[in-house]
Design a protein around this motif. Structure first.
Motif, PDB file in Angstrom:
ATOM      1  N   LEU A 175     -23.095 -20.610 -22.548  1.00 28.52           N
ATOM      2  CA  LEU A 175     -21.932 -20.984 -21.733  1.00 28.52           C
ATOM      3  C   LEU A 175     -22.090 -22.328 -21.017  1.00 28.52           C
ATOM      4  N   PRO A 176     -23.242 -22.636 -20.405  1.00 23.29           N
ATOM      5  CA  PRO A 176     -23.395 -23.977 -19.827  1.00 23.29           C
ATOM      6  C   PRO A 176     -23.337 -25.090 -20.879  1.00 23.29           C
ATOM      7  N   PHE A 177     -23.802 -24.799 -22.080  1.00 27.04           N
ATOM      8  CA  PHE A 177     -23.713 -25.766 -23.174  1.00 27.04           C
ATOM      9  C   PHE A 177     -22.249 -26.084 -23.486  1.00 27.04           C
ATOM     10  N   ILE A 178     -21.435 -25.062 -23.617  1.00 23.30           N
ATOM     11  CA  ILE A 178     -19.998 -25.255 -23.879  1.00 23.30           C
ATOM     12  C   ILE A 178     -19.338 -25.982 -22.711  1.00 23.30           C
ATOM     13  N   ALA A 179     -19.694 -25.607 -21.489  1.00 19.90           N
ATOM     14  CA  ALA A 179     -19.132 -26.270 -20.303  1.00 19.90           C
ATOM     15  C   ALA A 179     -19.508 -27.752 -20.287  1.00 19.90           C
ATOM     16  N   TYR A 180     -20.733 -28.072 -20.691  1.00 24.14           N
ATOM     17  CA  TYR A 180     -21.170 -29.470 -20.755  1.00 24.14           C
ATOM     18  C   TYR A 180     -20.344 -30.248 -21.772  1.00 24.14           C
ATOM     19  N   LEU A 181     -20.100 -29.657 -22.932  1.00 21.59           N
ATOM     20  CA  LEU A 181     -19.298 -30.343 -23.945  1.00 21.59           C
ATOM     21  C   LEU A 181     -17.887 -30.621 -23.437  1.00 21.59           C
ATOM     22  N   ILE A 182     -17.302 -29.644 -22.775  1.00 20.47           N
ATOM     23  CA  ILE A 182     -15.952 -29.824 -22.229  1.00 20.47           C
ATOM     24  C   ILE A 182     -15.957 -30.874 -21.113  1.00 20.47           C
ATOM     25  N   ALA A 183     -16.955 -30.825 -20.239  1.00 19.89           N
ATOM     26  CA  ALA A 183     -17.039 -31.786 -19.130  1.00 19.89           C
ATOM     27  C   ALA A 183     -17.207 -33.218 -19.636  1.00 19.89           C
ATOM     28  N   THR A 184     -18.024 -33.420 -20.662  1.00 22.40           N
ATOM     29  CA  THR A 184     -18.195 -34.778 -21.185  1.00 22.40           C
ATOM     30  C   THR A 184     -16.919 -35.274 -21.860  1.00 22.40           C
ATOM     31  N   PHE A 185     -16.203 -34.381 -22.511  1.00 20.06           N
ATOM     32  CA  PHE A 185     -14.948 -34.783 -23.141  1.00 20.06           C
ATOM     33  C   PHE A 185     -13.940 -35.252 -22.093  1.00 20.06           C
ATOM     34  N   PHE A 186     -13.727 -34.426 -21.067  1.00 17.94           N
ATOM     35  CA  PHE A 186     -12.749 -34.796 -20.043  1.00 17.94           C
ATOM     36  C   PHE A 186     -13.265 -35.886 -19.111  1.00 17.94           C
ATOM     37  N   GLY A 187     -14.568 -35.978 -18.945  1.00 17.52           N
ATOM     38  CA  GLY A 187     -15.147 -37.034 -18.106  1.00 17.52           C
ATOM     39  C   GLY A 187     -14.952 -38.414 -18.694  1.00 17.52           C
ATOM     40  N   THR A 188     -15.016 -38.528 -20.004  1.00 11.03           N
ATOM     41  CA  THR A 188     -14.828 -39.839 -20.634  1.00 11.03           C
ATOM     42  C   THR A 188     -13.361 -40.226 -20.742  1.00 11.03           C
ATOM     43  N   ARG A 189     -12.471 -39.277 -20.621  1.00 12.32           N
ATOM     44  CA  ARG A 189     -11.038 -39.603 -20.697  1.00 12.32           C
ATOM     45  C   ARG A 189     -10.599 -40.494 -19.533  1.00 12.32           C
ATOM     46  N   SER A 190     -11.286 -40.361 -18.399  1.00  8.32           N
ATOM     47  CA  SER A 190     -10.875 -41.136 -17.226  1.00  8.32           C
ATOM     48  C   SER A 190     -11.474 -42.545 -17.213  1.00  8.32           C
ATOM     49  N   LEU A 191     -12.362 -42.858 -18.137  1.00  9.92           N
ATOM     50  CA  LEU A 191     -12.937 -44.201 -18.189  1.00  9.92           C
ATOM     51  C   LEU A 191     -11.904 -45.203 -18.691  1.00  9.92           C
ATOM     52  N   SER A 192     -11.948 -46.412 -18.145  1.00 10.31           N
ATOM     53  CA  SER A 192     -10.993 -47.435 -18.584  1.00 10.31           C
ATOM     54  C   SER A 192     -11.700 -48.405 -19.538  1.00 10.31           C
ATOM     55  N   VAL A 193     -12.093 -47.878 -20.684  1.00  9.72           N
ATOM     56  CA  VAL A 193     -12.715 -48.681 -21.734  1.00  9.72           C
ATOM     57  C   VAL A 193     -12.002 -48.385 -23.050  1.00  9.72           C
ATOM     58  N   ALA A 194     -12.377 -49.123 -24.079  1.00  5.29           N
ATOM     59  CA  ALA A 194     -11.732 -48.935 -25.391  1.00  5.29           C
ATOM     60  C   ALA A 194     -12.007 -47.525 -25.922  1.00  5.29           C
ATOM     61  N   VAL A 195     -11.086 -47.049 -26.737  1.00  3.99           N
ATOM     62  CA  VAL A 195     -11.188 -45.702 -27.291  1.00  3.99           C
ATOM     63  C   VAL A 195     -12.462 -45.545 -28.112  1.00  3.99           C
ATOM     64  N   ILE A 244     -15.325 -46.851 -27.681  1.00  3.50           N
ATOM     65  CA  ILE A 244     -16.468 -46.667 -26.778  1.00  3.50           C
ATOM     66  C   ILE A 244     -16.482 -45.243 -26.238  1.00  3.50           C
ATOM     67  N   LYS A 245     -15.316 -44.709 -25.932  1.00  6.44           N
ATOM     68  CA  LYS A 245     -15.234 -43.317 -25.482  1.00  6.44           C
ATOM     69  C   LYS A 245     -15.724 -42.371 -26.568  1.00  6.44           C
ATOM     70  N   VAL A 246     -15.304 -42.609 -27.798  1.00  5.11           N
ATOM     71  CA  VAL A 246     -15.733 -41.772 -28.923  1.00  5.11           C
ATOM     72  C   VAL A 246     -17.243 -41.862 -29.078  1.00  5.11           C
ATOM     73  N   TYR A 247     -17.793 -43.060 -28.989  1.00  3.67           N
ATOM     74  CA  TYR A 247     -19.237 -43.254 -29.102  1.00  3.67           C
ATOM     75  C   TYR A 247     -19.978 -42.505 -27.994  1.00  3.67           C
ATOM     76  N   LEU A 248     -19.494 -42.613 -26.761  1.00  4.54           N
ATOM     77  CA  LEU A 248     -20.149 -41.933 -25.636  1.00  4.54           C
ATOM     78  C   LEU A 248     -20.147 -40.411 -25.826  1.00  4.54           C
ATOM     79  N   VAL A 249     -19.016 -39.872 -26.234  1.00  2.54           N
ATOM     80  CA  VAL A 249     -18.920 -38.425 -26.444  1.00  2.54           C
ATOM     81  C   VAL A 249     -19.800 -38.002 -27.611  1.00  2.54           C
TER      82      VAL A 249
END
Length: 77
Positions: free
Chosen positions: A31-51, A53-58
């Motif tokens: 469950l923490p693993f799944i929560a981490y995946l979801i948190a990183t997905f939504f955490g990168t959505r708020s970054l103001s960088v190119a798409v 770069i967001k895909v690379y970070l995730v």
């Protein structure tokens, strides 16, 4: 040759190259693993960088997390 683990000692079950939790300890790890995946997905959505770069970070974070989770599951199955 390693001795087989009792089924009650196994946290995960190997299913087609993946691992699924089979008891409460497995779920408490999964469950923490799944929560981490979801948190990183939504955490990168708020970054103001190119798409791209967001895909690379995730992708890098998910790949690392998946390798770690697979290693843990392999040890506990």
């Amino acid at each position: 040759m390693a001795a087989k683990k009792k089924s009650k000692d196994k946290w995960f079950k190997s299913v087609r190259g993946s691992y699924l939790p089979v008891n409460s300890r497995g779920w408490l790890t999964y469950l923490p693993f799944i929560a981490y995946l979801i948190a990183t997905f939504f955490g990168t959505r708020s970054l103001s960088v190119a798409v791209i770069i967001k895909v690379y970070l995730v992708a890098v974070q998910w790949a690392f997390a998946t390798v770690v989770m697979t290693w843990i599951a392999k040890q506990k199955s």
